[in-house]
Write a protein that holds these residues in place. Structure first.
Motif, PDB file in Angstrom:
ATOM      1  N   ALA A  21       0.810  -1.219   0.000  1.00 32.90           N
ATOM      2  CA  ALA A  21       0.000   0.000   0.000  1.00 32.90           C
ATOM      3  C   ALA A  21       0.840   1.263   0.000  1.00 32.90           C
ATOM      4  N   LEU A  22       2.134   1.146   0.243  1.00 26.57           N
ATOM      5  CA  LEU A  22       2.985   2.323   0.423  1.00 26.57           C
ATOM      6  C   LEU A  22       3.022   3.220  -0.817  1.00 26.57           C
ATOM      7  N   VAL A  23       3.294   2.650  -1.979  1.00 25.93           N
ATOM      8  CA  VAL A  23       3.478   3.457  -3.189  1.00 25.93           C
ATOM      9  C   VAL A  23       2.215   4.226  -3.574  1.00 25.93           C
ATOM     10  N   PRO A  24       1.044   3.572  -3.709  1.00 26.87           N
ATOM     11  CA  PRO A  24      -0.146   4.361  -4.059  1.00 26.87           C
ATOM     12  C   PRO A  24      -0.543   5.364  -2.986  1.00 26.87           C
TER      13      PRO A  24
ATOM     14  N   LEU B  28      24.774   8.991  -1.031  1.00 26.43           N
ATOM     15  CA  LEU B  28      24.706  10.058  -2.015  1.00 26.43           C
ATOM     16  C   LEU B  28      26.082  10.679  -2.165  1.00 26.43           C
ATOM     17  N   ASP B  29      27.041   9.872  -2.664  1.00 27.92           N
ATOM     18  CA  ASP B  29      28.411  10.340  -2.771  1.00 27.92           C
ATOM     19  C   ASP B  29      28.723  10.945  -4.131  1.00 27.92           C
ATOM     20  N   THR B  30      27.954  10.620  -5.158  1.00 25.01           N
ATOM     21  CA  THR B  30      28.267  11.097  -6.496  1.00 25.01           C
ATOM     22  C   THR B  30      27.035  11.690  -7.146  1.00 25.01           C
ATOM     23  N   ALA B  31      27.282  12.468  -8.218  1.00 27.33           N
ATOM     24  CA  ALA B  31      26.173  13.079  -8.950  1.00 27.33           C
ATOM     25  C   ALA B  31      25.267  12.017  -9.552  1.00 27.33           C
ATOM     26  N   ASP B  32      25.852  10.921 -10.025  1.00 23.29           N
ATOM     27  CA  ASP B  32      25.050   9.861 -10.619  1.00 23.29           C
ATOM     28  C   ASP B  32      24.103   9.238  -9.600  1.00 23.29           C
ATOM     29  N   GLN B  33      24.573   9.077  -8.390  1.00 24.32           N
ATOM     30  CA  GLN B  33      23.724   8.506  -7.350  1.00 24.32           C
ATOM     31  C   GLN B  33      22.600   9.459  -6.975  1.00 24.32           C
ATOM     32  N   ILE B  34      22.876  10.756  -7.022  1.00 27.50           N
ATOM     33  CA  ILE B  34      21.828  11.738  -6.743  1.00 27.50           C
ATOM     34  C   ILE B  34      20.746  11.673  -7.817  1.00 27.50           C
ATOM     35  N   VAL B  35      21.183  11.570  -9.078  1.00 25.54           N
ATOM     36  CA  VAL B  35      20.225  11.462 -10.181  1.00 25.54           C
ATOM     37  C   VAL B  35      19.357  10.227  -9.999  1.00 25.54           C
ATOM     38  N   ARG B  36      19.971   9.098  -9.671  1.00 26.07           N
ATOM     39  CA  ARG B  36      19.216   7.860  -9.509  1.00 26.07           C
ATOM     40  C   ARG B  36      18.336   7.877  -8.276  1.00 26.07           C
ATOM     41  N   ALA B  37      18.691   8.718  -7.290  1.00 24.94           N
ATOM     42  CA  ALA B  37      17.882   8.789  -6.084  1.00 24.94           C
ATOM     43  C   ALA B  37      16.570   9.532  -6.316  1.00 24.94           C
ATOM     44  N   PHE B  38      16.572  10.511  -7.227  1.00 27.96           N
ATOM     45  CA  PHE B  38      15.395  11.364  -7.406  1.00 27.96           C
ATOM     46  C   PHE B  38      14.683  11.188  -8.752  1.00 27.96           C
ATOM     47  N   THR B  39      15.248  10.398  -9.641  1.00 28.07           N
ATOM     48  CA  THR B  39      14.598  10.161 -10.932  1.00 28.07           C
ATOM     49  C   THR B  39      14.786   8.697 -11.328  1.00 28.07           C
ATOM     50  N   THR B  40      13.940   8.242 -12.264  1.00 29.21           N
ATOM     51  CA  THR B  40      14.080   6.903 -12.830  1.00 29.21           C
ATOM     52  C   THR B  40      13.962   7.001 -14.349  1.00 29.21           C
ATOM     53  N   PRO B  41      14.557   6.063 -15.088  1.00 27.80           N
ATOM     54  CA  PRO B  41      14.527   6.152 -16.552  1.00 27.80           C
ATOM     55  C   PRO B  41      13.217   5.670 -17.171  1.00 27.80           C
ATOM     56  N   ASP B  42      12.360   5.017 -16.384  1.00 25.53           N
ATOM     57  CA  ASP B  42      11.140   4.457 -16.947  1.00 25.53           C
ATOM     58  C   ASP B  42      10.003   4.584 -15.946  1.00 25.53           C
TER      59      ASP B  42
ATOM     60  N   PRO C  70       7.427   2.598 -15.021  1.00 28.40           N
ATOM     61  CA  PRO C  70       7.178   1.525 -14.041  1.00 28.40           C
ATOM     62  C   PRO C  70       8.145   1.540 -12.860  1.00 28.40           C
ATOM     63  N   ASP C  71       9.366   2.061 -13.090  1.00 29.66           N
ATOM     64  CA  ASP C  71      10.347   2.098 -11.999  1.00 29.66           C
ATOM     65  C   ASP C  71       9.934   3.067 -10.896  1.00 29.66           C
ATOM     66  N   VAL C  72       9.135   4.089 -11.253  1.00 27.07           N
ATOM     67  CA  VAL C  72       8.666   5.040 -10.243  1.00 27.07           C
ATOM     68  C   VAL C  72       7.732   4.347  -9.259  1.00 27.07           C
TER      69      VAL C  72
ATOM     70  N   ASN D  74      12.256   3.270  -5.036  1.00 24.83           N
ATOM     71  CA  ASN D  74      12.518   4.596  -5.607  1.00 24.83           C
ATOM     72  C   ASN D  74      11.598   5.633  -4.984  1.00 24.83           C
ATOM     73  N   MET D  75      11.597   5.707  -3.660  1.00 24.71           N
ATOM     74  CA  MET D  75      10.647   6.563  -2.966  1.00 24.71           C
ATOM     75  C   MET D  75      10.875   8.048  -3.266  1.00 24.71           C
ATOM     76  N   SER D  76      12.125   8.487  -3.345  1.00 26.01           N
ATOM     77  CA  SER D  76      12.392   9.900  -3.619  1.00 26.01           C
ATOM     78  C   SER D  76      11.879  10.296  -4.995  1.00 26.01           C
ATOM     79  N   ALA D  77      12.103   9.413  -5.971  1.00 28.40           N
ATOM     80  CA  ALA D  77      11.604   9.687  -7.321  1.00 28.40           C
ATOM     81  C   ALA D  77      10.079   9.704  -7.337  1.00 28.40           C
ATOM     82  N   LEU D  78       9.460   8.824  -6.574  1.00 32.69           N
ATOM     83  CA  LEU D  78       8.003   8.781  -6.497  1.00 32.69           C
ATOM     84  C   LEU D  78       7.448  10.075  -5.913  1.00 32.69           C
TER      85      LEU D  78
END
Length: 414
Positions: free
Chosen positions: A55-58, A125-139, A141-143, A148-152
């Motif tokens: 139930a968390l995501v919805p 969150l040591d690198t820029a790439d990890q920050i991007v992956r923490a707040f966004t997803t490429p697809d 369904p991944d949200v 991927n709670m931050s991206a959600l």
């Protein structure tokens, strides 16, 4: 989360927390009695965890997007909201850093180490790439994943803003978001009726397998949380009141804050303290258009006590799993999660549990870690609610100072 079948005001406020404590006590007793055989009860706890995570995501998506979609606009309103959010984030960050210092000097889970399953893949969150992956997803369904709670959360805010910008054309969708949010809130409410059984079973398993040393560590955590919270309440709020109105601000704050503070402590609800909090703010000279916006919103999205608790929970889990709670990346991540728990997530019914799920998801702890920190959430609830409610009042004073200048208290009878 509170349930409704309790008659007296005290039981209506704390009845469900007491029931959870009772069920955890029963589970711990069963664990000590059954020892290793208590693992047979673990599936009953797994059912509870699986229902919550399903139930968390919805719940998060619909709650946040519907809240943002319902926001109105206006020049004065915009200034108040901007100032209010700035003050909320500032005080939440101060509370979080304050607890970070406390857990560094007095680790809450010192001497306790358990192994439930691998907890090695913690997010940093040591690198820029990890920050991007923490707040966004490429697809898309991944949200829709608890991983991927931050991206959600970011996506939910964007959907809410888009709906609000469309005004009448987005009204039907806004109504859908609101209705879906209500449905998910009710679903969580129904799931929570199973919480006493689920937590009882899981604590029987934890105590039986890992022994009473885990229970003893809770006492150490509380001996840290309670003194720090009350010190923050008296010292921190005095400083905030001084920033808002110097000496007169401090005097008028402490002269008027007792009724709402006691109301929050007695009822276990910041919302229940809104009427007395508004009255106290009015007596302190806070303009009504500020107090009537900051205090009701603050009762749902401003929780300094929850920020304090979130850092304690994170440090507690790091200690339990024998991990190092230090380093810039780890501490900044903890600060971000604490602010989410004390602002965005606190506005969701059952937000304490949701914030705990957020901690588990973002750091990559095993699901079995959830009951461990949910117990902390129950134990810290009374002083956390006290700080949450009183913090709304002093924040309204700080917003009044930001918008009204140094002379905003001139009409107050000190």
């Amino acid at each position: 989360m509170k349930t409704k079948p309790f008659s007296s005001p005290f039981l209506r406020s704390y009845g469900f927390s007491l029931l959870l404590l009772f069920s955890i006590g029963i589970g711990s007793g069963l664990g000590l009695l059954l020892k290793e055989d208590a693992a047979l009860l673990k599936p009953l706890g797994d059912i509870f965890l699986n229902l919550l995570f399903t139930a968390l995501v919805p719940l998060v998506f619909f709650s946040i997007s519907s809240a943002v979609a319902g926001m109105t606009n206006g020049r004065r309103l915009g200034r108040i909201l901007f100032s209010m959010l700035g003050v909320f984030v500032l005080t939440g960050a101060v509370a979080s850093v304050f607890m970070m210092i406390g857990v560094s000097l007095y680790p809450p889970a010192a001497g306790v180490s358990i192994t439930l399953q691998s907890a090695g893949e913690l997010q940093s969150l040591d690198t820029a790439d990890q920050i991007v992956r923490a707040f966004t997803t490429p697809d898309f369904p991944d949200v829709l994943s608890k991983k991927n709670m931050s991206a959600l959360i970011l996506f939910a805010i964007l959907i809410g803003l888009a709906t609000s910008c469309l005004k009448e054309r987005g009204r039907a969708f806004a109504d859908f978001l609101t209705s879906a949010s209500d449905v998910m809130i009710k679903a969580i409410d129904l799931i929570m009726y199973y919480a006493p059984v689920g937590l009882c079973a899981y604590f029987a398993y934890l105590t039986g397998v890992f022994g009473p040393k885990l229970l003893g560590s809770y006492f150490r955590a509380m001996t840290l949380y309670y003194p720090i919270t009350f010190f923050y309440f008296f010292a921190g709020f005095s400083i905030y009141a001084y920033l808002a109105g110097k000496g007169p601000g401090v005097r008028t704050f402490w002269r008027n804050i007792v009724p709402p503070a006691l109301t929050a402590l007695a009822t276990g609800s910041s919302v229940a303290a809104i009427p007395s909090n508004l009255e106290a703010a009015n007596r302190s000279g806070v303009p009504k258009d500020i107090s009537e916006l900051v205090i009701p919103i603050g009762a749902t999205i401003h929780m300094d006590g929850s920020c304090l608790a979130a850092v304690l929970k994170i440090a507690f889990l790091f200690g339990i799993f024998n991990l190092d709670f230090s380093g810039t990346g780890t501490l900044l991540t903890a600060l971000g999660i604490a602010l989410l728990s004390g602002t965005v997530m606190s506005g969701i019914p059952g937000g304490g549990f949701i914030g705990e799920l957020l901690i588990i998801s973002l750091y990559g702890f095993p699901l079995e870690a959830f009951p461990i920190i949910s117990m902390i959430g129950v134990l810290v609830d009374p002083p956390a609610t006290l700080v949450n409610s009183a913090g709304d009042n002093v924040c309204s004073m700080m917003v009044a100072r930001m918008l009204g200048g140094q002379r905003w208290m001139n009409t107050v009878d000190i």
